[in-house]
Design a protein around this motif. Structure first.
Motif, PDB file in Angstrom:
ATOM      1  N   LEU A 124       2.258  16.643  -2.173  1.00 49.08           N
ATOM      2  CA  LEU A 124       2.854  16.313  -1.046  1.00 49.08           C
ATOM      3  C   LEU A 124       2.706  14.649  -0.898  1.00 49.08           C
ATOM      4  O   LEU A 124       1.678  14.431  -1.162  1.00 49.08           O
ATOM      5  CB  LEU A 124       2.540  17.044   0.207  1.00 49.08           C
ATOM      6  CG  LEU A 124       2.524  18.566   0.288  1.00 49.08           C
ATOM      7  CD1 LEU A 124       2.272  19.082   1.526  1.00 49.08           C
ATOM      8  CD2 LEU A 124       4.024  18.932  -0.207  1.00 49.08           C
ATOM      9  N   LEU A 125       3.904  14.049  -0.280  1.00 48.80           N
ATOM     10  CA  LEU A 125       3.492  12.755   0.272  1.00 48.80           C
ATOM     11  C   LEU A 125       3.007  12.604   1.351  1.00 48.80           C
ATOM     12  O   LEU A 125       3.498  13.498   2.478  1.00 48.80           O
ATOM     13  CB  LEU A 125       5.170  12.050   0.042  1.00 48.80           C
ATOM     14  CG  LEU A 125       5.686  12.003  -1.414  1.00 48.80           C
ATOM     15  CD1 LEU A 125       7.185  11.446  -1.405  1.00 48.80           C
ATOM     16  CD2 LEU A 125       4.716  10.848  -2.205  1.00 48.80           C
ATOM     17  N   PRO A 126       2.508  11.730   1.909  1.00 48.32           N
ATOM     18  CA  PRO A 126       1.724  11.615   3.282  1.00 48.32           C
ATOM     19  C   PRO A 126       2.971  11.444   4.016  1.00 48.32           C
ATOM     20  O   PRO A 126       4.073  10.816   3.880  1.00 48.32           O
ATOM     21  CB  PRO A 126       1.026  10.226   3.207  1.00 48.32           C
ATOM     22  CG  PRO A 126       0.658   9.816   1.604  1.00 48.32           C
ATOM     23  CD  PRO A 126       1.912  10.754   0.715  1.00 48.32           C
ATOM     24  N   HIS A 127       2.810  11.893   5.395  1.00 50.46           N
ATOM     25  CA  HIS A 127       3.838  11.803   6.419  1.00 50.46           C
ATOM     26  C   HIS A 127       3.956  10.480   7.061  1.00 50.46           C
ATOM     27  O   HIS A 127       3.220  10.166   8.072  1.00 50.46           O
ATOM     28  CB  HIS A 127       3.499  12.749   7.419  1.00 50.46           C
ATOM     29  CG  HIS A 127       4.073  14.339   6.764  1.00 50.46           C
ATOM     30  ND1 HIS A 127       5.015  14.459   6.188  1.00 50.46           N
ATOM     31  CD2 HIS A 127       3.144  15.382   7.022  1.00 50.46           C
ATOM     32  CE1 HIS A 127       5.119  15.764   5.830  1.00 50.46           C
ATOM     33  NE2 HIS A 127       4.103  16.470   6.429  1.00 50.46           N
ATOM     34  N   GLY A 128       4.231   9.372   6.272  1.00 48.85           N
ATOM     35  CA  GLY A 128       4.642   8.239   6.914  1.00 48.85           C
ATOM     36  C   GLY A 128       6.316   8.071   7.253  1.00 48.85           C
ATOM     37  O   GLY A 128       6.960   8.965   6.781  1.00 48.85           O
TER      38      GLY A 128
ATOM     39  N   PRO B 165       4.343   2.948  -5.601  1.00 47.32           N
ATOM     40  CA  PRO B 165       3.209   3.527  -6.063  1.00 47.32           C
ATOM     41  C   PRO B 165       3.070   4.780  -5.857  1.00 47.32           C
ATOM     42  O   PRO B 165       2.437   5.462  -6.759  1.00 47.32           O
ATOM     43  CB  PRO B 165       2.267   2.862  -4.880  1.00 47.32           C
ATOM     44  CG  PRO B 165       3.237   2.606  -3.838  1.00 47.32           C
ATOM     45  CD  PRO B 165       4.422   2.158  -4.254  1.00 47.32           C
ATOM     46  N   TYR B 166       3.811   5.547  -5.145  1.00 42.66           N
ATOM     47  CA  TYR B 166       3.796   6.963  -5.145  1.00 42.66           C
ATOM     48  C   TYR B 166       4.576   7.658  -6.070  1.00 42.66           C
ATOM     49  O   TYR B 166       4.110   8.551  -6.703  1.00 42.66           O
ATOM     50  CB  TYR B 166       4.292   7.542  -3.749  1.00 42.66           C
ATOM     51  CG  TYR B 166       3.352   7.218  -2.683  1.00 42.66           C
ATOM     52  CD1 TYR B 166       2.412   7.978  -2.307  1.00 42.66           C
ATOM     53  CD2 TYR B 166       3.593   5.968  -1.816  1.00 42.66           C
ATOM     54  CE1 TYR B 166       1.369   7.851  -1.234  1.00 42.66           C
ATOM     55  CE2 TYR B 166       2.601   5.614  -0.813  1.00 42.66           C
ATOM     56  CZ  TYR B 166       1.599   6.493  -0.391  1.00 42.66           C
ATOM     57  OH  TYR B 166       0.616   6.210   0.392  1.00 42.66           O
ATOM     58  N   GLY B 167       5.812   6.794  -6.424  1.00 43.83           N
ATOM     59  CA  GLY B 167       6.334   7.412  -7.570  1.00 43.83           C
ATOM     60  C   GLY B 167       6.016   7.134  -9.108  1.00 43.83           C
ATOM     61  O   GLY B 167       5.821   7.953  -9.864  1.00 43.83           O
TER      62      GLY B 167
ATOM     63  N   ALA C 167      12.600   4.623  -2.778  1.00 46.49           N
ATOM     64  CA  ALA C 167      12.570   4.002  -4.163  1.00 46.49           C
ATOM     65  C   ALA C 167      11.575   4.773  -5.046  1.00 46.49           C
ATOM     66  O   ALA C 167      11.680   4.828  -6.178  1.00 46.49           O
ATOM     67  CB  ALA C 167      11.837   2.595  -3.916  1.00 46.49           C
ATOM     68  N   ASP C 168      10.295   5.514  -4.394  1.00 47.47           N
ATOM     69  CA  ASP C 168       9.630   6.227  -5.249  1.00 47.47           C
ATOM     70  C   ASP C 168      10.248   7.414  -5.619  1.00 47.47           C
ATOM     71  O   ASP C 168       9.925   7.938  -6.822  1.00 47.47           O
ATOM     72  CB  ASP C 168       8.389   6.591  -4.174  1.00 47.47           C
ATOM     73  CG  ASP C 168       7.593   5.593  -3.860  1.00 47.47           C
ATOM     74  OD1 ASP C 168       6.630   5.004  -4.481  1.00 47.47           O
ATOM     75  OD2 ASP C 168       7.869   4.993  -2.659  1.00 47.47           O
ATOM     76  N   LEU C 169      11.069   8.225  -4.762  1.00 46.32           N
ATOM     77  CA  LEU C 169      11.776   9.250  -5.401  1.00 46.32           C
ATOM     78  C   LEU C 169      12.714   9.091  -6.313  1.00 46.32           C
ATOM     79  O   LEU C 169      13.125   9.945  -7.182  1.00 46.32           O
ATOM     80  CB  LEU C 169      12.641   9.963  -4.070  1.00 46.32           C
ATOM     81  CG  LEU C 169      11.629  10.522  -2.758  1.00 46.32           C
ATOM     82  CD1 LEU C 169      12.602  11.066  -1.635  1.00 46.32           C
ATOM     83  CD2 LEU C 169      10.857  11.634  -3.315  1.00 46.32           C
ATOM     84  N   GLU C 170      13.642   7.921  -6.168  1.00 49.12           N
ATOM     85  CA  GLU C 170      14.481   7.526  -7.012  1.00 49.12           C
ATOM     86  C   GLU C 170      13.653   7.184  -8.497  1.00 49.12           C
ATOM     87  O   GLU C 170      14.194   7.731  -9.617  1.00 49.12           O
ATOM     88  CB  GLU C 170      15.254   6.267  -6.749  1.00 49.12           C
ATOM     89  CG  GLU C 170      15.923   5.913  -8.065  1.00 49.12           C
ATOM     90  CD  GLU C 170      16.824   4.629  -7.662  1.00 49.12           C
ATOM     91  OE1 GLU C 170      17.574   4.142  -8.449  1.00 49.12           O
ATOM     92  OE2 GLU C 170      16.238   3.729  -7.009  1.00 49.12           O
ATOM     93  N   ARG C 171      12.495   6.718  -8.538  1.00 48.20           N
ATOM     94  CA  ARG C 171      11.730   6.476  -9.713  1.00 48.20           C
ATOM     95  C   ARG C 171      11.244   7.962 -10.274  1.00 48.20           C
ATOM     96  O   ARG C 171      11.388   8.048 -11.458  1.00 48.20           O
ATOM     97  CB  ARG C 171      10.276   5.902  -9.292  1.00 48.20           C
ATOM     98  CG  ARG C 171       9.452   5.879 -10.388  1.00 48.20           C
ATOM     99  CD  ARG C 171       9.249   4.452 -11.260  1.00 48.20           C
ATOM    100  NE  ARG C 171       8.089   4.351 -11.970  1.00 48.20           N
ATOM    101  CZ  ARG C 171       8.134   4.735 -13.335  1.00 48.20           C
ATOM    102  NH1 ARG C 171       9.147   5.362 -13.880  1.00 48.20           N
ATOM    103  NH2 ARG C 171       6.763   4.631 -13.894  1.00 48.20           N
TER     104      ARG C 171
END
Length: 403
Positions: free
Chosen positions: A213-217, A243-245, A381-385
């Motif tokens: 899971l991605l942090p809830h930001g 960084p997350y992607g 951007a992370d999700l696109e990556r």
């Protein structure tokens, strides 16, 4: 580890009215024996938990079971997920969790299966407790930050003592003695950790599934490692760090190239399914309508907890199980917005070629204080990556299969 098998396509977007709830998240206990330093629930902007009872009273649990059964019967549901949650739900005792699961099963129509899961930090797991849960058909999902002590330094108790010794014992107890009751591990991505080391350390705990899971930001309070930005992007594209992607892409390649399925990784499997045109079943991707609802310890009906990372009372509906049905919750504007598919997304999302896969990302991650949730995800951007990388790997595999 939440989820209900057989989730359907976007019926709301297709014009067929509200989509019934299939995931019922019941807060059997509203406090936690840990004080994780990053917890969005107890350390975030929402304060509603402070005025609620620590544990759900028997009358609340009984009425909740009645309402769940009523909803299942009204909509002819063939399967529902009952998620026993907290706080730390095992503070309520394994027998109380078992009694609730039994009551829901007794009341729901005979042709509706009930998949019951408890989501725990694993510190209170014992052989006796897991035996009770397993006997009553309750599987156990655990929350960890990784499979090593160094990954879990922020998961401490209220005296600041590390939770890892007890949590790791609980995880190994499940793997060694109760594998049939082991639902899997939920881990929040931390790009500061080594992705392969983290993944392989989790594999050592032998989970049947991983939820990454991605942090809830959000745009007002960005997650660690992402810069504060005045305005969300008008469209996906280069220019923001990922960084997350990058972290997820590295884990995906390790998982994809293993030669066998070492464990299920829900985020990756959902992304692959959506890229192949299949329906999804996660809040984080795709356009399927939200099908989860929460009952708090006082019987209040709320939207999912992740919204509490946005602002105080963000999950509130003004409803409760004593005076309202779950169909009343379906008509709540917040729920309706989350069942509206692409119509509820920002223009940049509706115009994006990745729309049907990304789906605008997690609803809570779109929030910005001045305009609410009508934005792309802060992780755009992370999700696109991630999505483009997985699409590339699928293309490679398809090309290789036709040589």
């Amino acid at each position: 580890m939440t989820g209900c098998p057989g989730r359907c396509a976007n019926t709301v977007a297709a014009g067929r009215g509200p989509f019934p709830f299939r995931q019922f998240i019941v807060k059997v206990h509203g406090r936690c024996n840990l004080a994780c330093r990053y917890c969005y629930l107890y350390e975030g902007p929402d304060r509603t938990w402070r005025t609620r009872p620590a544990a759900a009273a028997p009358a609340v649990l009984d009425r909740t079971a009645d309402r769940i059964a009523e909803h299942a019967a009204t909509h002819g549901l063939r399967g529902i997920a009952l998620v026993l949650h907290g706080g730390e739900p095992l503070l309520a005792g394994a027998d109380r969790l078992a009694a609730l699961a039994d009551r829901v099963r007794d009341l729901t129509p005979a042709d509706c299966s009930v998949h019951a899961t408890v989501q725990t930090n694993a510190t209170l797991l014992t052989d006796a407790r897991v035996t009770v849960l397993a006997r009553h058909g309750i599987s156990v999902g655990i929350s960890l930050d990784g499979g090593l002590a160094a990954h879990n330094t922020l998961r401490v108790d209220h005296a600041g003592r590390p939770s890892w010794p007890a949590a790791s014992r609980g995880a190994r107890l499940l793997a060694d003695r109760h594998p049939d009751a082991y639902a899997g591990i939920l881990t929040v991505v931390d790009p500061r950790t080594d992705p392969v080391e983290t993944y392989e350390s989790l594999l050592s705990l032998r989970p049947p599934a991983l939820d990454l899971l991605l942090p809830h930001g959000n745009w007002t309070n960005p997650p660690p490692g992402l810069p504060a930005t005045a305005t969300p992007p008008a469209a996906p594209g280069p220019g923001r760090p990922t960084p997350y992607g990058d972290w997820l892409v590295t884990v995906f390649d390790r998982w994809w190239r293993a030669g066998r399925r070492e464990t299920r990784v829900r985020l990756f499997e959902e992304c692959v399914a959506l890229l192949l045109g299949l329906p999804g079943a996660t809040e984080s991707l795709g356009l399927d309508p939200v099908d989860a609802i929460v009952v708090e310890t006082d019987g209040t009906i709320e939207q999912v907890d992740s919204l509490k990372s946005a602002y105080d009372t963000a999950a509130a509906t003004g409803l409760d199980v004593f005076r309202h049905t779950f169909d009343d919750a379906l008509r709540h504007p917040g729920v309706a917005a989350r069942q509206a598919g692409a119509d509820a997304l920002a223009p940049a999302c509706r115009a994006c070629p990745l729309l049907t896969v990304c789906g605008g990302g997690h609803y809570a991650h779109r929030y910005r204080a001045d305009n609410g949730f009508a934005n792309p995800s802060v992780y755009c951007a992370d999700l696109e990556r991630l999505v483009r990388h997985i699409a590339h790997r699928l293309s490679e595999a398809t090309a290789g299969a036709h040589r």
